[in-house]
Design a protein around this motif. Structure first.
Motif, PDB file in Angstrom:
ATOM      1  N   UNK A   1       0.836  -1.202   0.000  1.00 49.17           N
ATOM      2  CA  UNK A   1       0.000   0.000   0.000  1.00 49.17           C
ATOM      3  C   UNK A   1       0.870   1.250   0.000  1.00 49.17           C
ATOM      4  N   UNK A   2       1.989   1.183   0.718  1.00 54.78           N
ATOM      5  CA  UNK A   2       2.882   2.333   0.819  1.00 54.78           C
ATOM      6  C   UNK A   2       4.025   2.301  -0.196  1.00 54.78           C
ATOM      7  N   UNK A   3       4.353   1.096  -0.699  1.00 52.40           N
ATOM      8  CA  UNK A   3       5.477   0.962  -1.633  1.00 52.40           C
ATOM      9  C   UNK A   3       5.075   0.032  -2.772  1.00 52.40           C
ATOM     10  N   UNK A   4       4.216   0.510  -3.669  1.00 48.55           N
ATOM     11  CA  UNK A   4       3.711  -0.349  -4.747  1.00 48.55           C
ATOM     12  C   UNK A   4       4.797  -0.866  -5.682  1.00 48.55           C
ATOM     13  N   UNK A   5       5.965  -0.252  -5.676  1.00 45.78           N
ATOM     14  CA  UNK A   5       7.042  -0.703  -6.559  1.00 45.78           C
ATOM     15  C   UNK A   5       7.531  -2.107  -6.196  1.00 45.78           C
ATOM     16  N   UNK A   6       7.190  -2.575  -4.996  1.00 42.46           N
ATOM     17  CA  UNK A   6       7.584  -3.914  -4.584  1.00 42.46           C
ATOM     18  C   UNK A   6       6.637  -4.993  -5.107  1.00 42.46           C
TER      19      UNK A   6
ATOM     20  N   UNK B   1      12.194 -12.027   0.453  1.00 42.69           N
ATOM     21  CA  UNK B   1      11.276 -11.558   1.495  1.00 42.69           C
ATOM     22  C   UNK B   1      11.854 -10.433   2.346  1.00 42.69           C
ATOM     23  N   UNK B   2      13.164 -10.233   2.265  1.00 42.71           N
ATOM     24  CA  UNK B   2      13.768  -9.237   3.146  1.00 42.71           C
ATOM     25  C   UNK B   2      13.267  -7.820   2.865  1.00 42.71           C
ATOM     26  N   UNK B   3      12.718  -7.571   1.671  1.00 40.00           N
ATOM     27  CA  UNK B   3      12.193  -6.229   1.394  1.00 40.00           C
ATOM     28  C   UNK B   3      10.978  -5.927   2.270  1.00 40.00           C
ATOM     29  N   UNK B   4      10.355  -6.967   2.797  1.00 46.35           N
ATOM     30  CA  UNK B   4       9.203  -6.791   3.691  1.00 46.35           C
ATOM     31  C   UNK B   4       9.570  -7.040   5.154  1.00 46.35           C
TER      32      UNK B   4
END
Length: 283
Positions: free
Chosen positions: A197-202, A258-261
């Motif tokens: 929701x905050x970082x749609x680029x992911x 998964x580390x981006x989250x």
């Protein structure tokens, strides 16, 4: 965050209901996944900030004779949900499966590894992935493996049921993967939805499986050991346990993305302890 969940009583949906008491959950009576148009209409009606599709056709062997139905439920309906989600600007979370791969080799499959499902269930889930991506909205496809919980039908509950009446159980030992607790999947879905929701680029495809990797036989041994059952496990090859649907021998998943989250692979043994405790309480 306003979340709409398709599914109400399955393993993942049950855990999402616990983790998200304010969510809207649609069972089959309110949203039949055999009707893609009805699923899309539900998204437009509720106008959530995130859609999580926790419903699916999961009868892997029966799908061999019902592939058309499995393709609608696991393929067409998620695509319809994703298109409706894109229209209203909602995040779409689509759980998928290790069965989209052919199981060759012994290295973990990365999210961008070429897909080549061996069975009808895998083909149907892959169609859902393709449809969600094609919708063009903010999304995460979350491939999981060997899901278990205290609810519904799964390997842990079957193992306990059989072990209660037998001294020995023959279990396949040449299929390797990561058992994944449904409650950990539920938390991961919500974490990813909030992040997107905050970082749609992911937006993209990710893997989420329990650690460490093991065989079905190893999973059974750990289940008996932690439950206190005295049932012994005998290793057998897949060839000694034929099923209508071919299973991949290698279900290892590379979960490093998964580390981006801020997520890591969960320890399935800790999840197994939680499930065994809950089943004990239920008994």
């Amino acid at each position: 965050m306003r979340v709409l969940v398709f599914g109400k009583t399955g393993q993942l949906a049950t855990e999402l209901r616990r983790a998200l008491p304010g969510g809207v959950f649609l069972g089959r009576a309110r949203a039949d996944l055999a009707d893609p148009a009805a699923c899309a209409a539900a998204v437009r009606q509720h106008r959530p900030e995130a859609v999580i599709n926790a419903a699916a056709y999961t009868a892997v062997d029966r799908a061999e004779s019902e592939e058309a139905l499995a393709a609608v439920i696991n393929g067409d309906s998620p695509a319809a949900m994703a298109r409706a989600a894109e229209e209203i600007g909602a995040v779409m979370i689509q759980p998928s499966t290790d069965y989209v791969f052919d199981g060759a080799g012994d290295a973990p499959f990365a999210p961008d590894h070429p897909t080549a499902p061996l069975n009808a269930y895998g083909r149907a889930k892959l169609a859902g992935e393709v449809g969600v991506r094609a919708a063009g909205g903010v999304h995460a496809i979350l491939r999981v493996s060997w899901v278990f919980s205290a609810h519904g039908s799964n390997f842990v509950k079957t193992t306990l049921r059989l072990g209660a009446t037998r001294d020995q159980l023959a279990v396949v030992a040449d299929q390797i993967g990561g058992p994944t607790p449904a409650d950990d999947i539920a938390r991961a879905c919500l974490t990813i939805a909030r992040a997107l929701r905050d970082a749609p680029a992911f937006s993209g495809t990710y893997h989420f499986a329990g650690a460490p990797d093991t065989s079905w036989a190893g999973f059974a041994r750990e289940t008996f050991a932690r439950s206190g059952m005295g049932c012994a496990v005998t290793d057998i090859p897949t060839s000694d346990y034929p099923t209508p649907a071919r299973r991949p021998l290698n279900s290892r998943l590379d979960c490093s993305g998964l580390d981006v989250f801020g997520l890591d692979r969960p320890d399935w043994r800790a999840g197994l302890d939680r499930v065994l405790q809950e089943l004990k309480v239920k008994a």
